[in-house]
Design a protein around this motif. Sequence first.
Motif, PDB file in Angstrom:
ATOM      1  N   UNK A  53      54.444 103.367 -26.766  1.00  0.00           N
ATOM      2  CA  UNK A  53      53.793 102.280 -26.038  1.00  0.00           C
ATOM      3  C   UNK A  53      52.615 101.710 -26.816  1.00  0.00           C
ATOM      4  N   UNK A  54      52.512 102.080 -28.099  1.00  0.00           N
ATOM      5  CA  UNK A  54      51.479 101.510 -28.954  1.00  0.00           C
ATOM      6  C   UNK A  54      50.113 102.157 -28.845  1.00  0.00           C
ATOM      7  N   UNK A  55      49.990 103.244 -28.066  1.00  0.00           N
ATOM      8  CA  UNK A  55      48.696 103.908 -27.934  1.00  0.00           C
ATOM      9  C   UNK A  55      48.413 104.728 -29.183  1.00  0.00           C
ATOM     10  N   UNK A  56      47.170 104.661 -29.687  1.00  0.00           N
ATOM     11  CA  UNK A  56      46.842 105.457 -30.870  1.00  0.00           C
ATOM     12  C   UNK A  56      46.862 106.950 -30.562  1.00  0.00           C
ATOM     13  N   UNK A  57      47.381 107.707 -31.510  1.00  0.00           N
ATOM     14  CA  UNK A  57      47.413 109.158 -31.437  1.00  0.00           C
ATOM     15  C   UNK A  57      46.424 109.710 -32.465  1.00  0.00           C
ATOM     16  N   UNK A  64      64.909  98.080 -25.423  1.00  0.00           N
ATOM     17  CA  UNK A  64      65.892  99.066 -24.972  1.00  0.00           C
ATOM     18  C   UNK A  64      65.451 100.494 -25.307  1.00  0.00           C
ATOM     19  N   UNK A  65      64.679 100.644 -26.388  1.00  0.00           N
ATOM     20  CA  UNK A  65      64.196 101.959 -26.811  1.00  0.00           C
ATOM     21  C   UNK A  65      62.896 102.361 -26.112  1.00  0.00           C
ATOM     22  N   UNK A  66      62.411 101.518 -25.194  1.00  0.00           N
ATOM     23  CA  UNK A  66      61.162 101.834 -24.488  1.00  0.00           C
ATOM     24  C   UNK A  66      59.929 101.580 -25.332  1.00  0.00           C
ATOM     25  N   UNK A  67      60.013 100.603 -26.236  1.00  0.00           N
ATOM     26  CA  UNK A  67      58.907 100.290 -27.136  1.00  0.00           C
ATOM     27  C   UNK A  67      58.476  98.825 -26.990  1.00  0.00           C
ATOM     28  N   UNK A  68      58.028  98.431 -25.790  1.00  0.00           N
ATOM     29  CA  UNK A  68      57.671  97.025 -25.583  1.00  0.00           C
ATOM     30  C   UNK A  68      56.480  96.572 -26.424  1.00  0.00           C
ATOM     31  N   UNK A  69      55.552  97.473 -26.759  1.00  0.00           N
ATOM     32  CA  UNK A  69      54.431  97.091 -27.617  1.00  0.00           C
ATOM     33  C   UNK A  69      54.956  96.613 -28.968  1.00  0.00           C
ATOM     34  N   UNK A  70      55.952  97.297 -29.479  1.00  0.00           N
ATOM     35  CA  UNK A  70      56.513  96.957 -30.779  1.00  0.00           C
ATOM     36  C   UNK A  70      57.347  95.671 -30.683  1.00  0.00           C
ATOM     37  N   UNK A  71      58.010  95.457 -29.548  1.00  0.00           N
ATOM     38  CA  UNK A  71      58.720  94.191 -29.327  1.00  0.00           C
ATOM     39  C   UNK A  71      57.727  93.034 -29.317  1.00  0.00           C
ATOM     40  N   UNK A  87      55.942  87.261 -26.041  1.00  0.00           N
ATOM     41  CA  UNK A  87      55.005  88.319 -26.445  1.00  0.00           C
ATOM     42  C   UNK A  87      54.184  88.783 -25.241  1.00  0.00           C
ATOM     43  N   UNK A  88      53.759  87.841 -24.396  1.00  0.00           N
ATOM     44  CA  UNK A  88      52.993  88.211 -23.204  1.00  0.00           C
ATOM     45  C   UNK A  88      53.834  89.035 -22.239  1.00  0.00           C
ATOM     46  N   UNK A  89      55.112  88.717 -22.112  1.00  0.00           N
ATOM     47  CA  UNK A  89      55.985  89.517 -21.255  1.00  0.00           C
ATOM     48  C   UNK A  89      56.081  90.956 -21.781  1.00  0.00           C
ATOM     49  N   UNK A  90      56.254  91.097 -23.100  1.00  0.00           N
ATOM     50  CA  UNK A  90      56.368  92.439 -23.690  1.00  0.00           C
ATOM     51  C   UNK A  90      55.072  93.221 -23.534  1.00  0.00           C
ATOM     52  N   UNK A  91      53.937  92.555 -23.703  1.00  0.00           N
ATOM     53  CA  UNK A  91      52.650  93.240 -23.547  1.00  0.00           C
ATOM     54  C   UNK A  91      52.401  93.545 -22.068  1.00  0.00           C
ATOM     55  N   UNK A  92      52.874  92.681 -21.181  1.00  0.00           N
ATOM     56  CA  UNK A  92      52.766  92.964 -19.753  1.00  0.00           C
ATOM     57  C   UNK A  92      53.544  94.217 -19.378  1.00  0.00           C
ATOM     58  N   UNK A  93      54.733  94.365 -19.941  1.00  0.00           N
ATOM     59  CA  UNK A  93      55.518  95.579 -19.699  1.00  0.00           C
ATOM     60  C   UNK A  93      54.811  96.786 -20.314  1.00  0.00           C
ATOM     61  N   UNK A  94      54.211  96.608 -21.479  1.00  0.00           N
ATOM     62  CA  UNK A  94      53.466  97.694 -22.124  1.00  0.00           C
ATOM     63  C   UNK A  94      52.357  98.196 -21.206  1.00  0.00           C
TER      64      UNK A  94
END
Length: 177
Positions: free
Chosen positions: A31-35, A65-72, A95-102
């Motif tokens: 989900x794009x969160x830093x580790x 589909x892979x559960x990676x909307x931040x990357x989409x 892009x806003x839709x993908x970040x909204x899902x993120x």
Amino acid sequence: MSSAPGSYESGRERDRDEEGRARNQRPRDGLGRPLPYGADGVPRQPEGVVRAPEESVTEAQALLDAGRPFHAHEVFEDAWKSGPEPERGLWKGLAQLAVGLTHSARGNTTGGARLLLRGAGAISDWTTRTGRHRPYEIDVAELVTWAETLAERLEREGTAVDAVTSAPRLRGGALRG
């Protein structure tokens, strides 16, 4: 306490890309969160890639589909920044839709709902203005319905969603989530 330019007070050097720009190189989750440095993360989406529009849609769908909307979102952002001016509103809205899902999957349901509605408005406006209802075979009307429905659910329930089962189909088909 003063530190050298480009370094943190801890003495660690600032992460930079090949051009010398500051870039956080910490690994990220799906989900794009830093580790933490040294943790296993998912491969980062390269930035600044110029793709054909159809390729952008296909790659973004695979990431959704892979559960990676931040990357989409990163793929859509590249299309927004590199595409022709008349199409930038479409790619920005996607892009806003993908970040909204993120945000929705991360548990920020208020921010997620707002971004979903903003993205839906942007892509809806784009089709109204251009008269194209299926640019690059993207089912814009179905995406708007998906975003509005998910935003309503987020506002009503206030709980995080699963990024995989809540992801949209960009080129039509059954709505998920």
